[in-house]
Design a protein around this motif. Structure first.
Motif, PDB file in Angstrom:
ATOM      1  N   SER B 211       0.923  -1.257   0.062  1.00  0.00           N
ATOM      2  CA  SER B 211      -0.042   0.093   0.051  1.00  0.00           C
ATOM      3  C   SER B 211       0.836   1.214  -0.160  1.00  0.00           C
ATOM      4  N   GLU B 212       2.157   1.188   0.605  1.00  0.00           N
ATOM      5  CA  GLU B 212       2.949   2.420   0.619  1.00  0.00           C
ATOM      6  C   GLU B 212       3.924   2.405  -0.723  1.00  0.00           C
ATOM      7  N   ASP B 213       3.650   1.836  -1.587  1.00  0.00           N
ATOM      8  CA  ASP B 213       4.465   1.715  -2.862  1.00  0.00           C
ATOM      9  C   ASP B 213       4.598   3.181  -3.492  1.00  0.00           C
ATOM     10  N   ASP B 214       3.616   4.026  -3.448  1.00  0.00           N
ATOM     11  CA  ASP B 214       3.520   4.986  -3.988  1.00  0.00           C
ATOM     12  C   ASP B 214       4.379   6.196  -2.982  1.00  0.00           C
ATOM     13  N   SER B 215       4.451   5.831  -1.899  1.00  0.00           N
ATOM     14  CA  SER B 215       5.042   6.993  -0.808  1.00  0.00           C
ATOM     15  C   SER B 215       6.239   7.379  -1.404  1.00  0.00           C
ATOM     16  N   LEU B 218       9.591   6.229  -0.385  1.00  0.00           N
ATOM     17  CA  LEU B 218      10.034   4.870  -0.703  1.00  0.00           C
ATOM     18  C   LEU B 218      10.458   4.759  -2.224  1.00  0.00           C
ATOM     19  N   VAL B 219      10.164   5.689  -2.698  1.00  0.00           N
ATOM     20  CA  VAL B 219      10.346   5.575  -4.270  1.00  0.00           C
ATOM     21  C   VAL B 219      11.606   5.326  -4.584  1.00  0.00           C
TER      22      VAL B 219
END
Lengths: 452, 263
Positions: B211-215, B218-219
């Motif tokens: 779910s946090e992939d687009d943060s 974290l990119v």
């Protein structure tokens, strides 16, 4: 399906490709040679000393005959390959004939129905390449011929299997060959080269050479030993054995240097004796009872030869010992710090970065994660891990750096060639047949192998 | 530097304690020479490029010794008996003059290298300058690649030519080469397509989505892969000459003090 004869004619390469291929990785110290074909199950090379040697009885050994030699004292060598390139074809022909073409040759073949894959060091001089092509076709008469740089053949090995990380989930039966991206470091007898390869093709503008190889290191060890212990200048063969048996790449050069320091007069370091395990004894062969030397841990209490003699032991029981301390790691250190002996070149890790600086930044992650070291020096203990450490320090922090070493780095190039020879179609596209050579001439062949 | 005063070489200087006539060979010279010569470790770590001509020749001579094959000059002739029977017999289909010349040549590698250098840079067809490799917008943005490239390019500046001068021989050479070679084109044509197909696809499976992939924290960024044309250019570059391929000594490494070892 057309009949064989018409099928043959429509093919651009003319006659059918020869049914087996001789692959020669023609190194300066040893040549790796053997046959491969689509039907060969697991091709294996012979490792043949690429030299004429003469011992002190004036007996001359050619190539593989050297294994019959029992006394390597004061043996001298004549090597056809200098700096990685065949320079003296008179000697090279003698060795090839002894190994391949004579009736009793160990790897006998008839060149007229054999294909040839021959390696050369990168950045060869055009004149030497022309000589090579002429010899292959006009003197030996091979049916077809592919001359390539030795590093490029390594791309035909399954290089992903070499790296321990990441572990492979399931064995992939058919790895994609040639490897799409690979940075190959070939550290051999003459020099060390760095070649980035995309799909088996070298990025020529990025090929770099470090003029440190096995010969230089052996000679440097010879100098150190001759200055400090015995004069071994006429026994480089033996020094090479010592080097292979004892040398290692230090993880902590200054620390190891301190451990092997004797200390000033009157203030001897107590640890000097064993030097924290670094000190090793190499027991020299006497070529009477012992034709092979061997290594053991240094025993500071053991008396030398002289004392053994005075204690009444027979001369046979006494041993000639060379004790190695900082010689063990200061010799391979030349690969990482060539200025130590005045060579005006940066170390191998810096040279990898220099090579990459000629490559678009987008390819850096791929190359840095797929570095393979081949050649005899790859077998030096600690070399691969130190190299990985130093490259990681120089590379961008985001890039994964992996440095791998094939199971047998000496024959890795040859094995790549053997894999290539199994793919007849690919090989025939790369090769030049004798007919083509006769029709289009040497210049055309040179252009074809030059990729121009 | 020496204000017009020339030092006359005088070999009979007795080293007296306290002071001595010292050749002023540079900023460091006076400090190092005052110390006793014998102590190798006391010599200030002068880097190599500041060595005198005499030290230079000494180093070169020592390197030449380290490059030797045998301690003494030896010549091992081809065994005669050998040459007679099998050598010519099995293969004696008349060596051509070219082959005879090669076999009789006793040139060493350095002879060949001198020959090559004497001939001058051979006109290499389609010799692209190495710059396009880093001319990508990405690479230009990274100063690291740009600067390292500049230094290494500098070593080859003698090859720099007018771009038009390079491009003119290319079509000529190409035409003359293309005429007698129907095969040559064939292995070349599949090559350009191959890199794009392979290099663009990753071999590993993408990780499980999170779910946090687009943060933005974290990119992760990957540099853009070079374009098709760039790859082709890279792969079609001609080999460097022997001298050009020699790895350099980077400016950074030159600044490091040279390690000196006692013997």
């Amino acid at each position: 399906m057309a009949p064989a004869s018409t099928h043959r004619r429509t093919k651009s390469s003319g006659p059918a490709p020869p049914n087996r291929t001789l692959i020669i990785d023609n190194g300066a110290y040893t040549l790796k040679a053997g046959f491969s074909s689509p039907n060969t199950e697991s091709p294996t090379p012979s490792i043949i000393p690429n030299c004429l040697a003469r011992d002190r009885e004036k007996k001359v050994y050619i190539g593989s005959q050297l294994s019959k030699c029992r006394d390597f004292g004061e043996i001298v060598f004549r090597r056809p390959v200098d700096k990685g390139y065949v320079v003296n074809w008179e000697a090279q022909k003698e060795i090839w004939e002894h190994e391949f073409f004579e009736d009793k040759a160990p790897l006998h073949c008839d060149p007229r129905d054999t294909g040839l894959i021959l390696t050369e060091a990168p950045n060869a001089l055009p004149q030497l390449q022309t000589n090579c092509d002429q010899m292959v076709f006009e003197e030996f008469g091979f049916a077809s011929y592919y001359r390539c740089t030795a590093p490029s053949l390594n791309a035909y090995n399954d290089i992903q299997a070499i790296f321990p990380v990441p572990p492979r989930a399931e064995p992939q039966p058919q790895p994609q060959l040639p490897a799409e991206i690979l940075l190959l470091i070939d550290s051999g007898y003459s020099h060390t080269t760095i070649t980035p390869l995309l799909l088996g093709k070298p990025l020529q503008a990025a090929v770099r050479r470090l003029d440190v190889g096995g010969k230089l290191m052996t000679n440097y060890l010879t100098r150190l030993l001759s200055l400090r212990q015995y004069d071994m200048r006429s026994d480089t063969y033996l020094v090479n054995e010592i080097k292979e048996a004892t040398c290692y790449v230090s993880k902590d050069f200054t620390g190891d240097m301190a451990r092997t320091w004797k200390g000033p007069k009157g203030d001897r370091r107590p640890d000097y004796g064993t030097s924290g395990g670094i000190a090793k004894d190499y027991i020299l062969p006497d070529y009477h009872n012992r034709s092979q030397g061997y290594v053991r841990d240094h025993d500071p209490t053991a008396a030398g030869k002289l004392k053994a003699l005075t204690a009444g032991k027979s001369a046979d029981a006494a041993e000639d010992i060379v004790t190695l301390r900082n010689e063990r790691f200061s010799v391979p250190e030349l690969l990482f710090n060539p200025p130590d002996i005045g060579i005006r070149q940066s170390g191998i890790a810096q040279m990898v970065i220099e090579s990459l600086s000629q490559v678009p930044f987008g390819l850096w992650p791929g190359f840095l994660a797929n570095i393979i070291v081949v050649g005899g020096n790859a077998n030096i203990e600690g070399f691969v891990s130190r190299l990985e450490l130093e490259i990681r320090a120089l590379a961008p922090a985001e890039c994964i750096v992996r440095v791998g070493k094939p199971a047998d780095p000496i024959v890795s190039t040859w094995q790549g060639g053997a894999v290539l020879a199994k793919d007849v179609d690919v090989l025939s596209k790369l090769s030049v047949t004798k007919l083509e050579y006769e029709e289009y001439g040497a210049g055309w062949v040179a252009r074809k192998f030059g990729g121009r | 530097m020496n204000f017009g005063v020339l030092e006359v070489a005088n070999s009979t200087v007795a080293p007296a304690p306290g002071w001595a006539y010292v050749a002023d060979t540079g900023a460091k010279g006076s400090t190092t020479a005052l110390q006793p010569r014998k102590r190798a470790r006391n010599q200030a770590a002068s880097s190599l490029h500041e060595t005198t001509a005499r030290q230079e020749t000494k180093i070169l001579r020592e390197l030449a010794v380290l490059d030797r094959e045998n301690h003494k000059d030896v010549s091992i002739p081809i065994p005669v008996r050998h040459r007679d029977n099998a050598g010519r017999a099995s293969h004696g289909k008349g060596t051509t003059p070219a082959v005879r010349k090669i076999l009789q040549s006793q040139k060493t590698f350095s002879n060949h290298l001198t020959d090559f250098q004497a001939l001058g840079p051979t006109p290499l067809p389609s010799a692209p300058p190495p710059t396009p490799a880093v001319a990508t917008p990405r690479a230009a943005a990274t100063p690291r690649t740009a600067s390292t490239n500049l230094t290494s390019k500098g070593t080859r500046s003698h090859k720099k030519k007018d771009p038009s001068a390079v491009s003119t021989p290319t079509p000529l050479r190409r035409v003359s080469a293309a005429a007698p070679q129907p095969i040559k084109i064939e292995p070349d044509t599949p090559m350009p397509d191959a890199p794009s197909v392979v290099l663009s696809q990753g071999s590993s499976k993408p990780p499980v989505p999170h779910s946090e992939d687009d943060s933005p924290l974290l990119v992760s960024r990957m540099p853009r892969l070079p374009s098709q044309a760039e790859l082709e250019k890279l792969l079609s570059a001609p080999p460097l000459s022997y001298e050009e391929a020699r790895g350099s000594w980077t400016a950074e490494d030159r600044r490091k003090p040279v390690r000196v070892f006692c013997v």
